[in-house]
Design a protein around this motif. Structure first.
Motif, short mmCIF file in Angstrom:
data_model
loop_
_atom_site.label_atom_id
_atom_site.label_comp_id
_atom_site.label_asym_id
_atom_site.label_seq_id
_atom_site.Cartn_x
_atom_site.Cartn_y
_atom_site.Cartn_z
N PHE A 25 56.18 -2.51 44.84
CA PHE A 25 55.27 -1.61 45.41
C PHE A 25 54.69 -2.33 46.94
N PRO A 26 54.21 -1.22 47.51
CA PRO A 26 53.46 -1.86 48.73
C PRO A 26 52.54 -2.92 48.51
N VAL A 27 51.67 -3.12 47.51
CA VAL A 27 51.00 -4.04 47.08
C VAL A 27 51.57 -5.41 47.26
N HIS A 28 52.94 -5.49 46.79
CA HIS A 28 53.66 -6.63 46.79
C HIS A 28 54.15 -7.36 48.02
N LEU A 73 65.12 -5.81 41.95
CA LEU A 73 64.30 -4.84 41.94
C LEU A 73 64.47 -3.61 42.66
N PRO A 74 64.18 -2.55 42.17
CA PRO A 74 64.08 -1.36 43.25
C PRO A 74 62.90 -1.06 44.00
N TRP A 75 62.85 -0.56 44.96
CA TRP A 75 61.72 -0.17 45.83
C TRP A 75 61.04 1.09 45.04
N SER A 76 59.61 1.11 44.89
CA SER A 76 59.03 2.26 44.43
C SER A 76 59.05 3.33 45.43
N SER A 77 58.91 4.34 45.07
CA SER A 77 58.85 5.58 45.91
C SER A 77 57.93 5.45 47.19
N SER A 78 56.63 4.91 46.80
CA SER A 78 55.82 4.66 47.66
C SER A 78 56.11 3.45 48.89
N MET A 79 56.85 2.66 48.22
CA MET A 79 57.44 1.70 49.34
C MET A 79 58.52 2.37 50.02
N GLU A 80 59.45 3.16 49.40
CA GLU A 80 60.42 3.64 50.14
C GLU A 80 60.01 4.55 51.43
N HIS A 81 58.96 5.26 51.10
CA HIS A 81 57.97 5.91 52.12
C HIS A 81 57.84 5.20 53.32
N ILE A 82 57.21 4.01 53.06
CA ILE A 82 56.85 3.05 54.17
C ILE A 82 57.88 2.59 54.61
N LEU A 83 59.03 2.24 54.15
CA LEU A 83 60.20 1.72 54.89
C LEU A 83 60.73 2.83 55.84
N GLN A 84 60.68 4.12 55.29
CA GLN A 84 61.33 5.19 56.13
C GLN A 84 60.61 5.42 57.33
N PHE A 94 59.11 -4.63 65.39
CA PHE A 94 58.22 -4.37 64.45
C PHE A 94 58.17 -5.48 63.55
N THR A 95 56.82 -5.85 63.26
CA THR A 95 56.18 -6.88 62.87
C THR A 95 55.59 -6.95 61.58
N SER A 96 55.09 -7.97 60.83
CA SER A 96 54.18 -7.91 59.50
C SER A 96 52.89 -7.05 60.03
N SER A 97 52.53 -7.41 61.28
CA SER A 97 51.40 -6.46 61.55
C SER A 97 51.69 -4.78 61.41
N LEU A 100 51.85 -4.02 57.69
CA LEU A 100 50.41 -3.99 57.31
C LEU A 100 49.72 -2.73 57.76
N ALA A 101 49.88 -2.28 58.80
CA ALA A 101 49.34 -1.24 59.26
C ALA A 101 49.94 0.18 58.60
N LEU A 102 51.35 0.24 58.26
CA LEU A 102 51.57 1.32 57.47
C LEU A 102 51.21 1.51 56.08
N ILE A 103 51.05 -0.01 55.53
CA ILE A 103 50.64 -0.02 54.14
C ILE A 103 49.13 0.33 54.00
N LEU A 104 48.29 0.07 55.05
CA LEU A 104 46.86 0.60 55.07
C LEU A 104 46.77 1.80 55.12
N ASP A 105 47.80 2.67 56.00
CA ASP A 105 47.92 4.19 56.18
C ASP A 105 48.33 4.93 55.17
N ASN A 106 49.18 4.52 54.08
CA ASN A 106 49.85 5.16 53.29
C ASN A 106 50.06 4.59 52.01
N ASP A 107 49.01 3.69 51.52
CA ASP A 107 49.07 3.02 50.02
C ASP A 107 47.50 2.89 49.76
N LYS A 108 47.20 3.87 48.85
CA LYS A 108 45.69 3.68 48.44
C LYS A 108 45.48 2.68 47.47
#
Length: 135
Positions: A25-28, A73-84, A94-97, A100-108
């Motif tokens: 998941f994005p949290v990981h 381990l498979p990516w969760s659907s929320s992580m797939e969305h962030i990767l897309q 594209f950096t870790s920053s 991080l921005a994509l995670i903040l904007d897309n994973d509650k």
């Protein structure tokens, strides 16, 4: 993708396994960003968020489950969305920053975890956005 972004994505399954999850998941990925040296982890530390606190809060907030023996381990659907979404950054480095921005904007769930660890999320987003704008 930068080395730090590749590393954080590559290490995310290990974080998921350490928390006995069967998907990444994005949290990981957030945990990996906080754990490894990068501009993004420096920003989190400057805002008072440390990997150990994030990991402990995440572990405390989920039910106990059996460890997985799955090799991959498979990516969760929320992580797939962030990767897309990350694919839209092809013209930029594209950096870790950015991750991080994509995670903040897309994973509650990640935002909730960061708030629980004392992060002022709107202020941090503004700082991160400014940093990414300067890059």
């Amino acid at each position: 993708m930068s080395e730090d972004a590749v590393r954080d994505l590559a290490q995310a399954p290990a974080e998921a396994r350490s928390l006995h999850r069967n998907e990444v998941f994005p949290v990981h990925v957030l945990l990996c960003v906080a754990h490894h040296e990068s501009d993004a982890s420096s920003l989190l530390k400057a805002a008072g968020v440390e990997y150990a606190a994030l990991h402990a809060a995440q572990a405390a907030g989920q039910p106990a489950s059996k460890p997985t023996n799955k090799r991959e381990l498979p990516w969760s659907s929320s992580m797939e969305h962030i990767l897309q979404l990350s694919q839209s950054y092809t013209k930029k480095h594209f950096t870790s920053s950015h991750l991080l921005a994509l995670i903040l904007d897309n994973d509650k769930d990640s935002v909730t975890l960061l708030r629980e660890c004392g992060l002022n999320v709107p202020e941090f987003r503004a700082t991160l956005s400014q940093r990414l704008g300067d890059a």
